[in-house]
Design an enzyme around this catalytic site. Sequence first.
Site, PDB file in Angstrom:
ATOM      1  CB  THR A  15      63.386  62.791  56.599  1.00 26.36           C
ATOM      2  OG1 THR A  15      63.390  61.394  56.284  1.00 26.36           O
ATOM      3  CG2 THR A  15      63.727  63.593  55.350  1.00 26.36           C
ATOM      4  CE  LYS A  17      63.619  59.597  53.251  1.00 27.20           C
ATOM      5  NZ  LYS A  17      63.038  59.491  54.563  1.00 27.20           N
TER       6      LYS A  17
END
Lengths: 453, 453
Positions: A101, A183
């Site tokens: 991420t 995300k």
Amino acid sequence: MSQQKPPVSFIGLGAMGFGMATHLVKEGYPVTGFDVYGPTLERFAQAGGKPATTPSEAVADKDYCVCMVATAQQAQSVLLDSENAAIQTLPRGAVVLLCSTVPCSYVQALEKDLAARGRPDVLLVDCPVSGGAGRAAAGTLSIMAGASDDAALEKGKDLLQAMSDPAKLYIVQGGIGAGSNMKMCHQVLAANQILSAGEALGFAAHLGLDLNRAAEGILGSDGWSWMFENRLPRILDANHQPIASATTIILKDTSIITHEARAAGFATPMTTAAEQVYFASLGRGYGPDDDAGLIRMYTEGVGRVGPVQGAAQTEHDKLALVVDLLRGVHLCSAAETLAFAHFVGLDLDQVFELCINAAGGSRMLSTVGPEIIRRLRGEGGAGRAATEGSSSGGESLSSIAARLSAAVDEAQRLKVPVFLGSSALNLIRQALRRSAGKEGSESSLQSVVGVWT
Amino acid sequence: MSQQKPPVSFIGLGAMGFGMATHLVKEGYPVTGFDVYGPTLERFAQAGGKPATTPSEAVADKDYCVCMVATAQQAQSVLLDSENAAIQTLPRGAVVLLCSTVPCSYVQALEKDLAARGRPDVLLVDCPVSGGAGRAAAGTLSIMAGASDDAALEKGKDLLQAMSDPAKLYIVQGGIGAGSNMKMCHQVLAANQILSAGEALGFAAHLGLDLNRAAEGILGSDGWSWMFENRLPRILDANHQPIASATTIILKDTSIITHEARAAGFATPMTTAAEQVYFASLGRGYGPDDDAGLIRMYTEGVGRVGPVQGAAQTEHDKLALVVDLLRGVHLCSAAETLAFAHFVGLDLDQVFELCINAAGGSRMLSTVGPEIIRRLRGEGGAGRAATEGSSSGGESLSSIAARLSAAVDEAQRLKVPVFLGSSALNLIRQALRRSAGKEGSESSLQSVVGVWT
């Protein structure tokens, strides 16, 4: 008989990466893994993987590389900048699946950086994941993947499918970085709903509720969220064990959200409020602990803030206040997520589909999300939900404000902080004031998103 | 030779009340005082006052009563509800000067309650004060007084003048409760600026600045506030001594603001953010400590949140970030105060005059306040300051947002919470987005108030 699987390198064997890599081993891939932590490499060898001592050793001669390190800084180091970086041996035309991420801006810069260093041939896919360590090891993650050209996605597809649930592999339009944006928007829900679980049960503790019974009530209510259900056992455990996801992990993702939003001039009041509590928890030494332990940011005052006297008397009334707090927080959390996703240009249907089936899910998102999306797109009449009935049952924004206000009033009487609940109430009040001059039907739940747009 | 002064009763001899009552003694008033705390009564007798053991004993046969207890609950008790309440012996036509900080709704209810109990003859003045214990003892307080009829104000005038600075006695139009509304709006500044002092110097500590030098820089900058200067010695004292004003005191006033705002449907995002930190500080056991000790809510993480790496290198650059944080916070604090004052119907010129000369003062309020007021009244062209130049020097809201954003970025790098700074930035971003579709000149500093209206 299954086809012969190609060799794969896997960089970053942490809680998530180890499960993903060993799942690929089970699927028949020859996987060479690298991690900076030696004991992990030994465990990986025991699980059938092949350990490598540097990134460049790991990726040599392999057309496929999965990178699952913790941060953009680590990715930059293992792929490009360290002494034995992957770029030194990565074969021409190899695909790199960056599952970490990281900010969208980072993966876009990474692609440019590869080209600038004479490696425009590398096929980069940004494909962050969601679902936790259990689904990582089972190969049933949610994955959101973006890339600059279809060749990269085509080449990476088999591996992405091997790591994900068939229904939860999302190809995100918008080029490289789009997966990271997806995300990021999902993590708005995560950041708020990890903390709202602690805030709700911390509030319940100050109300004098039995936490097990309160939690049971919340699970069956409109206050439900995936995070609440997932964190619950560790919230209720006196030591908040085992450590499934450290507070520093969600803080890292939270800081990506607020940093990208600041850079773009977009306001994220809910996530910002959550982030300050995360920072404060670091100051208390809670950073390495499971994020379920954040309830301590609320409960440390139980019994020492008095004299206090709440208004709610019965268990039923007290639980209703807790649920109303969560409903207000999750409504605003849903609005912030979808408004930010709209702002960064994502397909809102895909965002919604992803979020309700991943760690960001909440009953409020499921109920109100579709109407918020219609509103963000400028579809449908104002206040459709309130006037025509809808999945949100025609409840008005004024009604949810009144109920949330009663919860915040009670928290004030009990002198317990409700960082998210009080923020949500102010945002809903702002929305109500903005629509006060307009037709009465404007007060549908989804109209709250107007504060973000 | 001075005129003979009438006998006065004084209920509530705390830090403020004791100074006020003994000042009246020095001025030649025969003062009979009551307090629940015995040793205080002894001190009061030594200072020339006459102690009474109950409220009813104190007020008997006196045409003048000053009530300076801590809360509305205490006022209700000593005036009406307790076994020996004042109402039992208060002479007909006596004036009651209620100097406590209480909700407007309470004093209005108190007036009705007096009438309902057959005492419509009592002349009630709500006249909260500001200025601290020093000015209380010197008889130079700021006082804001409201009443239902002029007879009450006329009868109380001499006493009000005796306790206040001649230039700082404000007769507030709007009937009974108007004084309390004025105090409430002033306390929006107090609530935010007590905490911003701790937030700024806590941030400075994480930046590695010498706090004495940083404070000196802030005092001479646009980040100045009365609260910063007043709290500074106790912030810098390692034990935050002496206790001049407990955290629970400003929290009480803060809760009046947010409670009244919630009841009216008005959003107070800055004060709400501050209040949550106050509640959290109770949980840490800081309630009884001087509010200067709130810096601990920020500094407890110094050295333990790492690894961190800030971007600012020089002392000059670091101090600029701290000042920019304060400027952003105080701009929003000023906007919230004036918007709320406008909402409750106060005369904004009087609010401004009061606030800049009392504990709510800040450089930002002095600079931008008049333009915010013009905007709230709908006077003047949009963005007048930006296009024609003004006392704010033509600085744009975008500019202050960019500088505040850099400060919040740095706080994020250092992993220190900035509850108020991050809230202020989101509010300014909201204002900028709301005016984005309009003419460019909309981005004057005062346009931020649009978020509240």
